[in-house]
Design a protein around this motif. Structure first.
Motif, mmCIF file in Angstrom:
data_model
loop_
_atom_site.group_PDB
_atom_site.id
_atom_site.type_symbol
_atom_site.label_atom_id
_atom_site.label_comp_id
_atom_site.label_asym_id
_atom_site.label_seq_id
_atom_site.Cartn_x
_atom_site.Cartn_y
_atom_site.Cartn_z
ATOM 1 N N LYS A 113 38.712 33.209 166.213
ATOM 2 C CA LYS A 113 39.814 34.052 165.782
ATOM 3 C C LYS A 113 40.804 34.189 166.926
ATOM 4 O O LYS A 113 40.538 33.789 168.052
ATOM 5 C CB LYS A 113 39.286 35.434 165.360
ATOM 6 C CG LYS A 113 38.327 36.047 166.366
ATOM 7 C CD LYS A 113 37.601 37.239 165.785
ATOM 8 C CE LYS A 113 36.448 37.690 166.685
ATOM 9 N NZ LYS A 113 35.287 36.770 166.597
ATOM 10 N N SER A 156 46.641 42.964 167.282
ATOM 11 C CA SER A 156 46.269 42.502 165.952
ATOM 12 C C SER A 156 45.366 41.278 166.072
ATOM 13 O O SER A 156 45.381 40.579 167.085
ATOM 14 C CB SER A 156 47.510 42.149 165.118
ATOM 15 O OG SER A 156 48.244 41.123 165.755
ATOM 16 N N ASN A 206 44.453 37.741 164.112
ATOM 17 C CA ASN A 206 44.847 36.732 163.115
ATOM 18 C C ASN A 206 46.140 37.061 162.380
ATOM 19 O O ASN A 206 46.372 36.588 161.265
ATOM 20 C CB ASN A 206 43.720 36.497 162.105
ATOM 21 C CG ASN A 206 42.588 35.687 162.704
ATOM 22 O OD1 ASN A 206 42.727 35.079 163.761
ATOM 23 N ND2 ASN A 206 41.444 35.688 162.040
ATOM 24 N N GLU A 207 46.990 37.872 162.989
ATOM 25 C CA GLU A 207 48.332 38.104 162.457
ATOM 26 C C GLU A 207 49.280 38.347 163.622
ATOM 27 O O GLU A 207 49.043 39.207 164.460
ATOM 28 C CB GLU A 207 48.367 39.285 161.493
ATOM 29 C CG GLU A 207 49.742 39.461 160.851
ATOM 30 C CD GLU A 207 49.744 40.556 159.782
ATOM 31 O OE1 GLU A 207 49.162 40.310 158.692
ATOM 32 O OE2 GLU A 207 50.280 41.658 160.049
ATOM 33 N N GLY A 246 38.342 27.739 160.342
ATOM 34 C CA GLY A 246 38.846 29.051 159.927
ATOM 35 C C GLY A 246 39.637 29.762 161.005
ATOM 36 O O GLY A 246 40.048 30.909 160.825
ATOM 37 N N SER A 306 32.541 34.956 165.038
ATOM 38 C CA SER A 306 32.660 35.238 163.602
ATOM 39 C C SER A 306 33.570 34.185 162.991
ATOM 40 O O SER A 306 34.510 33.718 163.633
ATOM 41 C CB SER A 306 33.228 36.643 163.368
ATOM 42 O OG SER A 306 34.525 36.759 163.928
ATOM 43 N N ASN A 334 36.133 32.808 159.799
ATOM 44 C CA ASN A 334 37.086 33.276 158.786
ATOM 45 C C ASN A 334 37.324 34.775 158.903
ATOM 46 O O ASN A 334 37.269 35.516 157.920
ATOM 47 C CB ASN A 334 36.591 32.909 157.380
ATOM 48 C CG ASN A 334 36.402 31.413 157.205
ATOM 49 O OD1 ASN A 334 37.298 30.622 157.484
ATOM 50 N ND2 ASN A 334 35.213 31.015 156.761
ATOM 51 N N ASN A 335 37.583 35.200 160.110
ATOM 52 C CA ASN A 335 37.746 36.616 160.392
ATOM 53 C C ASN A 335 38.981 37.175 159.687
ATOM 54 O O ASN A 335 40.054 36.578 159.731
ATOM 55 C CB ASN A 335 37.895 36.835 161.906
ATOM 56 C CG ASN A 335 37.440 38.205 162.337
ATOM 57 O OD1 ASN A 335 36.262 38.428 162.561
ATOM 58 N ND2 ASN A 335 38.369 39.140 162.448
ATOM 59 N N PRO A 336 38.870 38.338 159.008
ATOM 60 C CA PRO A 336 40.034 38.923 158.336
ATOM 61 C C PRO A 336 41.021 39.506 159.346
ATOM 62 O O PRO A 336 40.682 39.737 160.509
ATOM 63 C CB PRO A 336 39.416 40.020 157.462
ATOM 64 C CG PRO A 336 38.171 40.407 158.189
ATOM 65 C CD PRO A 336 37.642 39.151 158.807
ATOM 66 N N VAL A 337 42.224 39.754 158.888
ATOM 67 C CA VAL A 337 43.236 40.395 159.732
ATOM 68 C C VAL A 337 42.782 41.807 160.081
ATOM 69 O O VAL A 337 42.241 42.528 159.235
ATOM 70 C CB VAL A 337 44.590 40.442 158.997
ATOM 71 C CG1 VAL A 337 45.609 41.251 159.800
ATOM 72 C CG2 VAL A 337 45.106 39.024 158.754
ATOM 73 N N ALA A 338 42.969 42.186 161.340
ATOM 74 C CA ALA A 338 42.585 43.518 161.797
ATOM 75 C C ALA A 338 43.647 44.036 162.755
ATOM 76 O O ALA A 338 44.324 43.255 163.438
ATOM 77 C CB ALA A 338 41.220 43.482 162.490
#
Length: 299
Positions: free
Chosen positions: A134, A146, A148-149, A214, A254, A256-260
């Motif tokens: 990530k 942030s 992944n964004e 990912g 990790s 395919n980590n989601p945006v955080a």
């Protein structure tokens, strides 16, 4: 001046035909650096085609002209040397190589990733950390972070300071141009700008293990600085704080980590990450990086 405009018009025409349908990559730039790199690719390709195309055409023509069964096309040259042919064979490639050399020399300096972009607006700084698997983006001036964004205003130059938590990766936003490696214990830099608002794909261009596919993020070029400020304020509403403890949890591998989002960032976090393997207070830290890399390799 007229010749330069004519060349640019011809290149634009050739590019429009050759690149029709190419979207979302290096040949569809949305920023100054990306546009300069696209121009360089097209110019270099056209110059090389000046040699490649005639060679291919003549190879096919001579193979057809002197093919077996055409007795009236007997090839029987009556000369052993031709100054004109020698000059053509050697002079044309030499001229092209010289032109390419000059273009490469100039573009190498103009597109130096460490060189700040000349612009009327002040740049913003984004600190980038590649983790398994990530991306962490820290905004030291805004005090947020942030995962992944990535966001920044359109028509504002951005200075990226880049490092890695473990394995080497490559920070790459194709439509904005340039890519540069991230390495643990080292800081690299990249200067980019978006001239058109939009959401662009970013990823690692260097294989780094099983979660590599990912390891992607979205780069958002906001309409203006007000929209960027709104994005920052959205992050500031988040309760999480990025500090050494929360970073250690985030650094765990990790996929395919989601945006955080992190609403607060402890000052000096990027420097802490950059120097985490150099601190004398950590027992055996000189082996920590090697151990983490070996662990990932074994997986």
């Amino acid at each position: 001046m007229f010749i330069r405009k004519l060349i640019n018009a011809l290149l634009a025409g050739v590019a429009s035909v050759m690149l029709a349908g190419c979207e979302g990559g290096v040949l569809d730039p949305k920023g100054q650096v990306g546009a300069d790199e696209k121009y360089l690719i097209i110019v270099a390709t056209c110059l090389m085609l000046l040699v490649v195309v005639p060679v291919i055409v003549m190879t096919l023509f001579f193979a057809w002209k002197y093919r077996e069964g055409r007795d009236h096309e007997i090839y029987a040259p009556k000369w052993s040397h031709s100054t004109k042919i020698e000059l053509t064979v050697w002079l044309v490639p030499i001229i092209i190589i010289v032109i390419l050399g000059v273009i490469t020399w100039r573009s190498t300096h103009d597109l130096d990733p460490y060189k700040p972009l000349v612009h009327e607006k002040d740049h913003i700084t984004v600190e980038v950390v590649s983790l398994n698997w990530k991306w962490l983006f820290i905004y030291p001036e805004q005090g947020v972070a942030s995962v992944n964004e990535l966001a920044f205003p359109t028509d504002v130059p951005v200075e990226f300071k880049i490092t890695s938590d473990t394995t080497m990766n490559s920070f790459f936003i194709p439509q904005l141009g340039g890519q540069i490696y991230s390495m643990a214990g080292m800081e690299t830099k990249l200067h980019l700008i978006a001239n058109k608002p939009g959401t662009y794909d970013g990823f690692s261009a260097n294989y780094s293990g099983e979660g590599f596919t990912g390891m992607q993020f979205k780069a958002i070029a906001t309409e203006d600085e007000a929209d960027f400020d709104a994005w920052v304020n959205k992050l500031k509403q988040q309760p999480r704080t990025l500090n050494p403890a929360s970073y250690q949890a985030l650094a765990e591998p990790s996929e395919n980590n989601p945006v955080a989002y992190y609403g607060q960032v402890e000052p000096g976090m990027f420097q802490h990450i950059l120097m985490q393997f150099m601190h004398e207070s950590h027992h055996g830290t000189e082996h920590k990086l090697a151990a983490k890399m070996n662990m990932e390799a074994e997986k």
